[in-house]
Design a protein around this motif. Sequence first.
Motif, PDB file in Angstrom:
ATOM      1  N   VAL A   1      20.491   2.686  -3.621  1.00  0.00           N
ATOM      2  CA  VAL A   1      19.847   2.378  -2.346  1.00  0.00           C
ATOM      3  C   VAL A   1      18.361   2.354  -2.634  1.00  0.00           C
ATOM      4  N   GLN A   2      17.741   1.216  -2.380  1.00  0.00           N
ATOM      5  CA  GLN A   2      16.290   1.120  -2.568  1.00  0.00           C
ATOM      6  C   GLN A   2      15.651   1.128  -1.188  1.00  0.00           C
ATOM      7  N   TYR A   3      14.718   2.030  -0.970  1.00  0.00           N
ATOM      8  CA  TYR A   3      14.134   2.214   0.348  1.00  0.00           C
ATOM      9  C   TYR A   3      12.664   2.596   0.242  1.00  0.00           C
ATOM     10  N   PHE A   4      11.989   2.575   1.381  1.00  0.00           N
ATOM     11  CA  PHE A   4      10.635   3.114   1.487  1.00  0.00           C
ATOM     12  C   PHE A   4      10.389   3.555   2.924  1.00  0.00           C
ATOM     13  N   ILE A   5       9.368   4.379   3.094  1.00  0.00           N
ATOM     14  CA  ILE A   5       8.951   4.827   4.419  1.00  0.00           C
ATOM     15  C   ILE A   5       7.749   3.975   4.824  1.00  0.00           C
ATOM     16  N   ASP A   6       7.855   3.339   5.976  1.00  0.00           N
ATOM     17  CA  ASP A   6       6.802   2.440   6.448  1.00  0.00           C
ATOM     18  C   ASP A   6       5.527   3.220   6.788  1.00  0.00           C
ATOM     19  N   GLU A   7       4.399   2.619   6.472  1.00  0.00           N
ATOM     20  CA  GLU A   7       3.113   3.286   6.681  1.00  0.00           C
ATOM     21  C   GLU A   7       2.772   3.505   8.153  1.00  0.00           C
TER      22      GLU A   7
ATOM     23  N   VAL B   1      13.383  14.034   6.388  1.00  0.00           N
ATOM     24  CA  VAL B   1      14.315  13.025   6.894  1.00  0.00           C
ATOM     25  C   VAL B   1      15.625  13.192   6.138  1.00  0.00           C
ATOM     26  N   THR B   2      16.731  13.137   6.857  1.00  0.00           N
ATOM     27  CA  THR B   2      18.040  13.167   6.208  1.00  0.00           C
ATOM     28  C   THR B   2      18.689  11.808   6.373  1.00  0.00           C
ATOM     29  N   LEU B   3      19.029  11.181   5.252  1.00  0.00           N
ATOM     30  CA  LEU B   3      19.758   9.916   5.247  1.00  0.00           C
ATOM     31  C   LEU B   3      21.226  10.262   5.069  1.00  0.00           C
ATOM     32  N   SER B   4      22.042   9.854   6.029  1.00  0.00           N
ATOM     33  CA  SER B   4      23.453  10.203   6.025  1.00  0.00           C
ATOM     34  C   SER B   4      24.317   8.945   5.961  1.00  0.00           C
TER      35      SER B   4
ATOM     36  N   ARG C   1       0.827  -1.195   0.000  1.00  0.00           N
ATOM     37  CA  ARG C   1       0.000   0.000   0.000  1.00  0.00           C
ATOM     38  C   ARG C   1       0.869   1.257   0.000  1.00  0.00           C
ATOM     39  N   VAL C   2       0.508   2.219  -0.852  1.00  0.00           N
ATOM     40  CA  VAL C   2       1.190   3.501  -0.922  1.00  0.00           C
ATOM     41  C   VAL C   2       0.195   4.570  -0.485  1.00  0.00           C
ATOM     42  N   LEU C   3       0.616   5.423   0.444  1.00  0.00           N
ATOM     43  CA  LEU C   3      -0.255   6.475   0.960  1.00  0.00           C
ATOM     44  C   LEU C   3      -0.030   7.786   0.210  1.00  0.00           C
ATOM     45  N   ASP C   4      -0.932   8.735   0.372  1.00  0.00           N
ATOM     46  CA  ASP C   4      -0.809  10.033  -0.287  1.00  0.00           C
ATOM     47  C   ASP C   4       0.206  10.940   0.409  1.00  0.00           C
ATOM     48  N   ARG C   5       0.468  10.703   1.665  1.00  0.00           N
ATOM     49  CA  ARG C   5       1.394  11.564   2.415  1.00  0.00           C
ATOM     50  C   ARG C   5       2.798  11.508   1.812  1.00  0.00           C
ATOM     51  N   THR C   6       3.436  12.674   1.686  1.00  0.00           N
ATOM     52  CA  THR C   6       4.801  12.728   1.160  1.00  0.00           C
ATOM     53  C   THR C   6       5.761  13.237   2.230  1.00  0.00           C
ATOM     54  N   LEU C   7       7.015  12.854   2.078  1.00  0.00           N
ATOM     55  CA  LEU C   7       8.099  13.320   2.933  1.00  0.00           C
ATOM     56  C   LEU C   7       9.249  13.767   2.043  1.00  0.00           C
ATOM     57  N   ASN C   8      10.033  14.716   2.540  1.00  0.00           N
ATOM     58  CA  ASN C   8      11.264  15.125   1.874  1.00  0.00           C
ATOM     59  C   ASN C   8      12.396  14.286   2.439  1.00  0.00           C
ATOM     60  N   ILE C   9      13.117  13.587   1.564  1.00  0.00           N
ATOM     61  CA  ILE C   9      14.282  12.813   1.978  1.00  0.00           C
ATOM     62  C   ILE C   9      15.508  13.547   1.455  1.00  0.00           C
TER      63      ILE C   9
ATOM     64  N   ARG D   1      17.850  15.805  -2.861  1.00  0.00           N
ATOM     65  CA  ARG D   1      16.584  15.558  -2.170  1.00  0.00           C
ATOM     66  C   ARG D   1      15.647  14.773  -3.071  1.00  0.00           C
ATOM     67  N   GLN D   2      14.808  13.970  -2.435  1.00  0.00           N
ATOM     68  CA  GLN D   2      13.716  13.296  -3.133  1.00  0.00           C
ATOM     69  C   GLN D   2      12.440  13.519  -2.329  1.00  0.00           C
ATOM     70  N   VAL D   3      11.348  13.694  -3.024  1.00  0.00           N
ATOM     71  CA  VAL D   3      10.042  13.744  -2.383  1.00  0.00           C
ATOM     72  C   VAL D   3       9.416  12.370  -2.617  1.00  0.00           C
ATOM     73  N   VAL D   4       9.109  11.672  -1.530  1.00  0.00           N
ATOM     74  CA  VAL D   4       8.597  10.303  -1.655  1.00  0.00           C
ATOM     75  C   VAL D   4       7.250  10.174  -0.957  1.00  0.00           C
TER      76      VAL D   4
END
Length: 188
Positions: A141-147, A161-164, A51-59, A78-81
Amino acid sequence: MNRNTRVALICAGVFVLMVGASFAAVPLYRLFCQVTGFDGTTQQAVAAPERVLDRTLNINFDTNVRGVPVTFQAEQVRQVVRVGEPTIAFFRVTNTSDHPVEATAAYNVVPEHAGAYFLKLQCFCFESQRIEPGQTLEFPVQYFIDETIETEPEGRGIRNVTLSYTFYPTEGFNPQADASSGAAPAPL
């Protein structure tokens, strides 16, 4: 056994347990962080969510180097996911020396409590990387933000979120030993 002997044995036992605990503290803390996402440690996933939600985050992406002759950078700043959407980010590393380098990438996310929601499906950081002299490599790097970021109170307020990553020398790697043994470079 007299009382003094018993006290001495108890003290010796406590000393041995404390020394053992001090050696076990770092691996146990690392395991705790990997399991819980504590202190910004991201999680590893085996499958993408359905499931993919409508909410986005800046990575945002941050790269650092410690003690390794390489240049290292994210190909995107940056990516908006969308929450639950598997996304790929790319990183480029170049060995600027005249000898092979073996390095490992440590990683974390900020804010630290976002680590519990940041899941990686694939990452170069899961194992040591060997980079030949002058070689440039691209790492995905393949990733996702958990619902669950939507349902847990500490996740709801996260918008950025900053991935370092920090590349550092792989412990025990000796390029002179590899050259003198005639060993072939390890595959990536």
